[in-house]
Structures are given as C-alpha cells and as structure tokens.
Enzyme design. Structure first.
Site, PDB file in Angstrom:
ATOM      1  N   TYR A  40       0.819  -1.221   0.000  1.00  0.00           N
ATOM      2  CA  TYR A  40       0.000   0.000   0.000  1.00  0.00           C
ATOM      3  C   TYR A  40       0.855   1.274   0.000  1.00  0.00           C
ATOM      4  O   TYR A  40       0.326   2.373  -0.171  1.00  0.00           O
ATOM      5  CB  TYR A  40      -0.944   0.039   1.221  1.00  0.00           C
ATOM      6  CG  TYR A  40      -1.871  -1.137   1.380  1.00  0.00           C
ATOM      7  CD1 TYR A  40      -2.045  -2.075   0.366  1.00  0.00           C
ATOM      8  CD2 TYR A  40      -2.585  -1.341   2.561  1.00  0.00           C
ATOM      9  CE1 TYR A  40      -2.898  -3.176   0.526  1.00  0.00           C
ATOM     10  CE2 TYR A  40      -3.442  -2.428   2.722  1.00  0.00           C
ATOM     11  CZ  TYR A  40      -3.578  -3.344   1.708  1.00  0.00           C
ATOM     12  OH  TYR A  40      -4.417  -4.415   1.878  1.00  0.00           O
ATOM     13  N   HIS A  98       0.767 -11.726   2.475  1.00  0.00           N
ATOM     14  CA  HIS A  98      -0.299 -10.999   1.776  1.00  0.00           C
ATOM     15  C   HIS A  98      -1.035 -11.891   0.763  1.00  0.00           C
ATOM     16  O   HIS A  98      -2.259 -11.869   0.678  1.00  0.00           O
ATOM     17  CB  HIS A  98       0.307  -9.771   1.083  1.00  0.00           C
ATOM     18  CG  HIS A  98      -0.680  -8.695   0.773  1.00  0.00           C
ATOM     19  ND1 HIS A  98      -0.349  -7.367   0.727  1.00  0.00           N
ATOM     20  CD2 HIS A  98      -2.008  -8.745   0.492  1.00  0.00           C
ATOM     21  CE1 HIS A  98      -1.417  -6.639   0.435  1.00  0.00           C
ATOM     22  NE2 HIS A  98      -2.438  -7.465   0.273  1.00  0.00           N
TER      23      HIS A  98
HETATM   24  N1  LIG Z   1      -5.440  -8.771   2.189  1.00  0.00           N
HETATM   25  C1  LIG Z   1      -5.821  -8.268   1.026  1.00  0.00           C
HETATM   26  O1  LIG Z   1      -5.464  -8.768  -0.049  1.00  0.00           O
HETATM   27  C2  LIG Z   1      -6.722  -7.061   1.011  1.00  0.00           C
HETATM   28  C3  LIG Z   1      -7.385  -6.699  -0.180  1.00  0.00           C
HETATM   29  C4  LIG Z   1      -8.226  -5.583  -0.143  1.00  0.00           C
HETATM   30  C5  LIG Z   1      -8.381  -4.865   1.036  1.00  0.00           C
HETATM   31  N2  LIG Z   1      -7.699  -5.232   2.165  1.00  0.00           N
HETATM   32  C6  LIG Z   1      -7.820  -4.457   3.425  1.00  0.00           C
HETATM   33  O2  LIG Z   1      -9.196  -4.324   3.759  1.00  0.00           O
HETATM   34  C7  LIG Z   1      -9.523  -2.945   3.898  1.00  0.00           C
HETATM   35  C8  LIG Z   1     -10.973  -2.713   3.522  1.00  0.00           C
HETATM   36  O3  LIG Z   1     -11.179  -2.981   2.163  1.00  0.00           O
HETATM   37  P1  LIG Z   1     -11.402  -1.823   1.078  1.00  0.00           P
HETATM   38  O4  LIG Z   1     -10.692  -0.606   1.513  1.00  0.00           O
HETATM   39  O5  LIG Z   1     -11.017  -2.362  -0.238  1.00  0.00           O
HETATM   40  O6  LIG Z   1     -12.956  -1.661   1.005  1.00  0.00           O
HETATM   41  P2  LIG Z   1     -14.144  -1.163   1.952  1.00  0.00           P
HETATM   42  O7  LIG Z   1     -13.725  -0.841   3.314  1.00  0.00           O
HETATM   43  O8  LIG Z   1     -15.194  -2.212   1.739  1.00  0.00           O
HETATM   44  O9  LIG Z   1     -14.611   0.128   1.189  1.00  0.00           O
HETATM   45  C9  LIG Z   1     -13.947   1.354   1.258  1.00  0.00           C
HETATM   46  C10 LIG Z   1     -14.794   2.371   0.513  1.00  0.00           C
HETATM   47  O10 LIG Z   1     -16.076   2.440   1.130  1.00  0.00           O
HETATM   48  C11 LIG Z   1     -16.393   3.781   1.467  1.00  0.00           C
HETATM   49  N3  LIG Z   1     -17.071   3.801   2.762  1.00  0.00           N
HETATM   50  C12 LIG Z   1     -16.608   3.342   3.968  1.00  0.00           C
HETATM   51  N4  LIG Z   1     -17.523   3.536   4.934  1.00  0.00           N
HETATM   52  C13 LIG Z   1     -18.585   4.121   4.341  1.00  0.00           C
HETATM   53  C14 LIG Z   1     -19.835   4.591   4.816  1.00  0.00           C
HETATM   54  N5  LIG Z   1     -20.185   4.472   6.098  1.00  0.00           N
HETATM   55  N6  LIG Z   1     -20.698   5.150   3.917  1.00  0.00           N
HETATM   56  C15 LIG Z   1     -20.363   5.260   2.615  1.00  0.00           C
HETATM   57  N7  LIG Z   1     -19.190   4.857   2.108  1.00  0.00           N
HETATM   58  C16 LIG Z   1     -18.308   4.294   2.960  1.00  0.00           C
HETATM   59  C17 LIG Z   1     -15.086   4.513   1.521  1.00  0.00           C
HETATM   60  O11 LIG Z   1     -15.280   5.835   1.107  1.00  0.00           O
HETATM   61  P3  LIG Z   1     -14.882   7.097   2.068  1.00  0.00           P
HETATM   62  O12 LIG Z   1     -13.391   7.097   2.125  1.00  0.00           O
HETATM   63  O13 LIG Z   1     -15.479   8.255   1.352  1.00  0.00           O
HETATM   64  O14 LIG Z   1     -15.519   6.842   3.411  1.00  0.00           O
HETATM   65  C18 LIG Z   1     -14.231   3.746   0.522  1.00  0.00           C
HETATM   66  O15 LIG Z   1     -14.426   4.271  -0.780  1.00  0.00           O
HETATM   67  C19 LIG Z   1      -8.489  -2.269   2.978  1.00  0.00           C
HETATM   68  O16 LIG Z   1      -8.407  -0.890   3.195  1.00  0.00           O
HETATM   69  C20 LIG Z   1      -7.247  -3.051   3.308  1.00  0.00           C
HETATM   70  O17 LIG Z   1      -6.699  -2.591   4.519  1.00  0.00           O
HETATM   71  C21 LIG Z   1      -6.894  -6.332   2.173  1.00  0.00           C
END
Ligand SMILES: NC(=O)c1ccc[n+]([C@@H]2O[C@H](COP(=O)([O-])OP(=O)(O)OC[C@H]3O[C@@H](n4cnc5c(N)ncnc54)[C@H](OP(=O)(O)O)[C@@H]3O)[C@@H](O)[C@H]2O)c1
Length: 267
Positions: A40, A98
């Site tokens: 990241y 990862h």
């Molecule tokens: N191990 C892996 O391979 C892997 C892969 C993907 C992700 N991850 C981890 O998992 C975390 C979460 O996944 P993600 O970031 O992909 O997706 P997520 O948390 O499902 O979605 C993030 C998005 O949702 C929006 N959001 C969050 N809360 C909200 C709310 N209450 N109302 C409206 N929109 C909202 C955010 O916008 P705003 O910023 O405008 O709130 C952002 O655009 C990642 O950040 C990472 O740390 C790990």
C-alpha cells in the site's frame, strides 16, 4: 479473545497524505486495529497517524503484510525489518503473508521466517491472507503453523466466500473480512437498505454487523470521519435471525479482489 480487535480501519488505496489523518481520526474515535501492507506504500504515514493520535501504543493493533515477492526466508525478515522502520511504532503486532507464493516458495519456509521474526522481537503474531482452504490446511500443518492467528480474505454479503470462511473456522482461526462493502454494492442494495432503516443506521454498518455476527473480524477503509464514526455503530447492531438469513441469501459469488496471481486463478 482474538489478538485482533473486531472492527478495524483499512488503508488500501489511501494515499499517504490522507492516510495519516485517517489513521489519527480513527484512533481518536476508538478504532484499535489499523491494517496496512508493504504494497500500500503508506506504512510511514500509518505510523505518523498513530503517533499523532496520542493513543497509547499498547492499546493499538497494527497489521502489515509481506508481499509475494518476499516470501523466501531472508526476504521475509528483511521485509518485516523495513516495515518496522517505516512504521516507527516498535514491534509489529500482526504480520501477514499478503498472498500465497506464485513461484513455489514452500509455505514452511515463509512461516518458519515468521516464527523467527517473533523470536527476534520484530513481530508479535503472524497470519496469512488470501489463502484458500487447501493452502490453509498446508500452512497450519508446517512448523509454526499452529501459531497463525488469522486468514484475511474477502467477504461481504455478495461474496460470502463460504468455502474459505469455513476452512478458516474449521482450524479454529479468525477470518478477517476485507472489502466488506463489496465495492459499493452494499450501499445500493434494497434488502440491506430496509434492514438499515429498521436499525437506524446506514447500509455499511449492516454489512459489518452481519460479518461480526457470523464470527468474523472486519476492516473497512474510510477517509471520512463521518463514515468512520458511523461504521463503529456496527458493533452495537444486533441483527435478528431472519435479517441474518436474508443477508446470507444475497450471496452471488461476486468476488472483487481477483488478480491474475490469486491462487484460484492459477492452474
Ligand atoms: N489482504 C488483502 O489482499 C486485502 C485486499 C483488499 C483490502 N484489504 C484491506 O481491507 C480494507 C478494507 O477494504 P477496502 O478498503 O477495499 O474496502 P471497503 O472498506 O469495503 O470500502 C472502502 C470504501 O467504502 C467507502 N465507505 C466506507 N464507509 C462508508 C460509509 N459508512 N458510507 C459510505 N461509504 C463508505 C469509503 O469511502 P470514504 O473514504 O469516502 O468513506 C471507501 O471508498 C483495505 O483498506 C485493506 O486494509 C486487504
């Protein structure tokens, strides 16, 4: 109790300048798990946010991840040492593989290095991410595999990922669910919207509450303080059996994180 708090803040696709304030505000609001990764490119910014928050370091669980080009023994240790320096917050609480190896590095070698990193005081705990059931079976069977604390995988109402969730639970391990909002699909779904209205919250908190009720840990990313605050309410939502079942029924296998190097895309 899990070494990883139930609801955490993710930082994937969050630029370093935004990451620092996002981590700081989340910690001020009460989040105690921050998830980052070498990939990241924001570990230094995560560390700055932690320091700026003024929250006692001992109360915070920091997870980072080793990229799949660094799974050889020496490379794992070098990667973790570099992460520790970039984060600048002392011992890393949880280090994850990862993605499983793409070039045949034995999982025993990688897990062995993780175990050594614990002994060397670089990390406290380790786990895996994106491991399918068969890969997890293999990982828990190698020396040090019994200390794995989590399998971080994609799970949301439209991608229940049941085989990998069940495999992880069968080993007595915690699933950490990523992409809990299904890349925005949660906010557009009428079933979830109706449940959210009943509970006086927004759709994202219902998706998180469903994951928590199904025994998983959750990480959401948000740059917005309002969204961060709102998402914490998931911890107080109690879904009925009927509501849980109607969310279970939304599963349609809609995977989002699907890179060509993922184990399910390899022949
Ligand atoms: N191990 C892996 O391979 C892997 C892969 C993907 C992700 N991850 C981890 O998992 C975390 C979460 O996944 P993600 O970031 O992909 O997706 P997520 O948390 O499902 O979605 C993030 C998005 O949702 C929006 N959001 C969050 N809360 C909200 C709310 N209450 N109302 C409206 N929109 C909202 C955010 O916008 P705003 O910023 O405008 O709130 C952002 O655009 C990642 O950040 C990472 O740390 C790990």
């Amino acid at each position: 109790m899990s070494v990883i708090p139930a609801l955490g803040l993710g930082t994937f696709r969050v630029a370093p300048d935004i990451t620092t304030q996002s981590v700081r505000t989340a910690l001020e609001l009460g989040y105690r798990h921050i998830d980052t990764a070498v990939h990241y490119e924001n570990e230094a910014a995560v560390g700055a946010g932690i320091r700026e928050s003024g929250v006692n370091r001992d109360e915070i669980c920091v997870t980072t991840k080793v990229w799949f080009d660094s799974l050889r023994h020496r490379a794992v240790l070098d990667s973790l040492e570099a992460s520790r320096e970039r984060l600048g917050v002392g011992v890393i609480d949880v280090a994850l593989v990862h993605w499983p190896s793409v070039d045949g590095v034995p999982v025993a070698e990688t897990i062995g290095a993780m175990r050594e990193a614990v002994d060397a005081g670089l990390i406290r705990h380790y786990g895996v991410s994106n491991f399918t059931g068969p890969l997890l079976d293999e990982a828990v069977g190698v020396p040090g595999g019994d200390a794995i604390v989590t399998n971080q995988i994609e799970v949301n109402p439209f991608f229940a990922n049941r085989a990998d969730v069940d495999a992880t639970h069968r080993h007595g391990l915690k699933v950490t669910a990523y992409m809990p909002l299904g890349e925005g699909r949660v906010q557009r779904d009428p079933v979830i919207a109706a449940i959210a209205e009943r509970h006086g919250v927004d759709a994202p908190q219902i998706a998180c509450a469903w994951l928590l009720a199904r025994g998983m840990l959750v990480i959401t990313a948000s740059r917005s303080v309002e969204h961060q605050r709102a998402n914490l309410r998931a911890l107080d939502v109690r879904l009925s059996d009927d509501e849980l079942a109607s969310i279970d029924a939304l599963d349609c296998g809609a995977r989002n994180a699907n890179p060509p190097f993922a184990p399910w895309n390899r022949t």
